[in-house]
Design a protein around this motif. Structure first.
Motif, PDB file in Angstrom:
ATOM      1  N   GLN A 117       0.830  -1.209   0.000  1.00 32.46           N
ATOM      2  CA  GLN A 117       0.000   0.000   0.000  1.00 32.46           C
ATOM      3  C   GLN A 117       0.865   1.260   0.000  1.00 32.46           C
ATOM      4  OE1 GLN A 117      -3.501   0.358  -0.196  1.00 32.46           O
ATOM      5  NE2 GLN A 117      -3.155  -1.744  -0.900  1.00 32.46           N
ATOM      6  N   VAL A 118       1.970   1.228   0.730  1.00 32.80           N
ATOM      7  CA  VAL A 118       2.889   2.376   0.709  1.00 32.80           C
ATOM      8  C   VAL A 118       3.465   2.551  -0.687  1.00 32.80           C
ATOM      9  CG1 VAL A 118       5.041   3.317   1.632  1.00 32.80           C
ATOM     10  CG2 VAL A 118       3.441   2.152   3.162  1.00 32.80           C
ATOM     11  N   ALA A 119       3.843   1.440  -1.331  1.00 34.48           N
ATOM     12  CA  ALA A 119       4.375   1.513  -2.695  1.00 34.48           C
ATOM     13  C   ALA A 119       3.361   2.120  -3.650  1.00 34.48           C
ATOM     14  CB  ALA A 119       4.786   0.113  -3.164  1.00 34.48           C
ATOM     15  N   GLU A 120       2.093   1.760  -3.504  1.00 31.32           N
ATOM     16  CA  GLU A 120       1.041   2.325  -4.356  1.00 31.32           C
ATOM     17  C   GLU A 120       0.978   3.843  -4.200  1.00 31.32           C
ATOM     18  OE1 GLU A 120      -0.819   1.048  -6.589  1.00 31.32           O
ATOM     19  OE2 GLU A 120      -0.904  -1.114  -6.262  1.00 31.32           O
ATOM     20  N   GLN A 121       1.061   4.324  -2.964  1.00 33.72           N
ATOM     21  CA  GLN A 121       0.999   5.765  -2.728  1.00 33.72           C
ATOM     22  C   GLN A 121       2.238   6.472  -3.299  1.00 33.72           C
ATOM     23  OE1 GLN A 121      -1.563   7.407  -1.748  1.00 33.72           O
ATOM     24  NE2 GLN A 121      -2.788   5.603  -1.240  1.00 33.72           N
ATOM     25  N   ILE A 122       3.380   5.819  -3.213  1.00 36.91           N
ATOM     26  CA  ILE A 122       4.602   6.414  -3.776  1.00 36.91           C
ATOM     27  C   ILE A 122       4.463   6.560  -5.285  1.00 36.91           C
ATOM     28  CG2 ILE A 122       7.049   5.976  -4.228  1.00 36.91           C
ATOM     29  CD1 ILE A 122       7.234   4.759  -1.435  1.00 36.91           C
ATOM     30  N   LEU A 123       3.929   5.530  -5.941  1.00 37.20           N
ATOM     31  CA  LEU A 123       3.747   5.603  -7.393  1.00 37.20           C
ATOM     32  C   LEU A 123       2.798   6.738  -7.772  1.00 37.20           C
ATOM     33  CD1 LEU A 123       3.536   1.856  -8.498  1.00 37.20           C
ATOM     34  CD2 LEU A 123       5.331   3.507  -9.021  1.00 37.20           C
ATOM     35  N   ARG A 124       1.721   6.895  -7.006  1.00 29.91           N
ATOM     36  CA  ARG A 124       0.766   7.970  -7.300  1.00 29.91           C
ATOM     37  C   ARG A 124       1.410   9.342  -7.116  1.00 29.91           C
ATOM     38  NH1 ARG A 124      -4.448   5.411  -4.058  1.00 29.91           N
ATOM     39  NH2 ARG A 124      -4.673   3.552  -5.380  1.00 29.91           N
ATOM     40  N   ALA A 127       3.840   9.947 -10.006  1.00 31.05           N
ATOM     41  CA  ALA A 127       3.157  10.198 -11.273  1.00 31.05           C
ATOM     42  C   ALA A 127       2.500  11.566 -11.307  1.00 31.05           C
ATOM     43  CB  ALA A 127       2.121   9.109 -11.530  1.00 31.05           C
ATOM     44  N   ASP A 128       2.066  12.056 -10.135  1.00 25.29           N
ATOM     45  CA  ASP A 128       1.358  13.334 -10.084  1.00 25.29           C
ATOM     46  C   ASP A 128       1.743  14.068  -8.805  1.00 25.29           C
ATOM     47  OD1 ASP A 128      -0.308  15.459 -10.440  1.00 25.29           O
ATOM     48  OD2 ASP A 128      -2.175  14.361 -10.117  1.00 25.29           O
ATOM     49  N   PRO A 129       2.953  14.643  -8.746  1.00 28.59           N
ATOM     50  CA  PRO A 129       3.411  15.326  -7.530  1.00 28.59           C
ATOM     51  C   PRO A 129       2.487  16.444  -7.087  1.00 28.59           C
ATOM     52  CG  PRO A 129       5.220  15.036  -9.074  1.00 28.59           C
ATOM     53  CD  PRO A 129       3.966  14.682  -9.809  1.00 28.59           C
ATOM     54  N   GLY A 130       1.816  17.074  -8.038  1.00 28.90           N
ATOM     55  CA  GLY A 130       0.942  18.190  -7.689  1.00 28.90           C
ATOM     56  C   GLY A 130      -0.316  17.783  -6.964  1.00 28.90           C
TER      57      GLY A 130
END
Length: 372
Positions: A117-124, A127-130
């Protein structure tokens, strides 16, 4: 030139390496996927190795659902206050306690899920820092979990400390105020309330983790028997002091149990009046003054959760206004207490941070929403 985003299959093994090493040993480790994600998220990438990764992890974990998932992630990765230098085995044990499972089951099942789940949030984020307001990665050990604020208590400047984490992570605060019902009946230690968390953290355990002593529960029962109120309700606003059991090893010396919740007949619900919260906070501060010189060194610091904002049904805003009314009056009279607030959610933290700007009565504004 566009930054190359990391792959999910690379992030999870590196998160496992962070879990094993701990935050204090990240410097010099090869974590290319996490470094790449951190570079994609943060504007400034010329920080020492490990610093940007820690900030990325804190930001990613803060985006997880509040509750067991986020708390377990904070323990697992050493992001919870006071755990960054804990051995990996200790962090895993505490994370397993969050889910109420054995360490081995947590290792095989829950821990994998948490890191994924942490990895999923890192990818998001990469992909979209803003997507995160401000687009910045928090730095430093606090990482937003605790901060100080300069406020005015009726024109007198005072400093408050805000903690945004579970109550059992508190360190070096002399007194913690715990919400209670008017029967001083503690919830079972496996539950998630402030009172249950303190009971669980104060318990003394054997080498296998089994509870050997339940001192907070035992002291409250002894107090009720000694005051001839066993099985009967006390007046709302009553406060009883007990020791802190195993929490004393973390610098917590007393727990003040504040009776603010009145059971609703025929249901599992409670009623809490803001006036009872204010009265309980006033009594807790008076009790602190009474006990101040009985300890060496004297008691000085006290931490308040937002009393009545759980099953009691008060909104965060109403609870904070009721607590602050008593705290402000005490500080305005010149009391030198070191006052802390403890909350779990960013929304509640934002309300506490509005204290420096001055709080209007809660009933003059729309309710902040009942917490989940």
């Amino acid at each position: 030139m566009a930054l190359l985003l990391p792959e999910y299959s690379s992030l999870v093994p590196e998160l496992k390496e962070v879990r094993r090493a701990g935050l204090v040993r990240l410097r010099g480790r090869a974590l290319p996927a996490l470094e790449s994600a951190a570079d994609a998220v943060t504007v400034v990438v010329t920080r020492p190795p490990g610093t940007s990764i820690e900030g990325l992890l804190r930001l990613a974990v803060s985006r997880l659902d509040a509750g067991t998932l986020r708390t377990a992630a904070e323990y697992t990765l050493g992001l919870a206050q006071g755990t960054r230098d804990w051995p990996a085995s200790d962090r895993r044990t505490r994370a397993a306690e969050v889910y109420g499972v054995s360490v081995e089951r947590f290792r095989k099942d829950h821990e994998v899920m948490v890191l994924e789940q942490v990895a999923e949030q890192i990818l998001r984020l990469a992909a979209d820092p803003g997507a995160e307001p401000g687009g910045a990665v928090p730095d430093g050990e606090g990482g937003g979990t605790h901060r100080t604020m300069l406020v005015r208590a009726r024109e007198r400047p005072v400093t408050l400390t805000l903690h945004v984490h579970p109550v059992d992570l508190l360190r070096d605060v002399d007194v913690v105020v715990s919400p209670s019902n008017v029967h001083f009946a503690l919830p079972e230690p496996y539950k998630s309330s402030v009172a249950a968390s303190l009971r669980r953290a104060a318990a003394r355990r054997g080498v296998t983790g089994d509870v050997m002593e339940d001192p907070v529960h035992d002291e409250l029962r002894a107090w009720a028997a000694g005051h001839d109120v066993a099985g009967r309700a006390v007046l709302p606003g009553t406060v009883v002091a007990t020791g802190a059991g195993a929490l004393a090893e973390r610098g917590v010396r007393r727990i003040y149990h504040a009776a603010v919740a009145v059971p609703r007949a025929g249901t599992n619900d409670y009623d809490v009046l803001p006036s009872d919260v204010t009265r309980a906070v006033s009594r807790a501060l008076a009790l602190l003054a009474e006990e101040h010189d009985r300890f060496d060194p004297p008691l000085r610091s006290v931490c308040f959760p937002l009393l009545g904002s759980g099953r009691g049904g008060l909104t965060h805003e109403v609870s904070l206004a009721a607590v602050w009314a008593a705290v402000e009056a005490e500080l305005a009279r010149g009391a030198g207490w070191d006052v802390h607030f403890m909350v779990r959610s960013p929304e509640a933290a934002a309300l506490v941070e509005r204290i420096p700007a001055g709080m209007r009565p809660a009933n003059d504004r729309r309710a902040a929403g009942r917490p989940g």
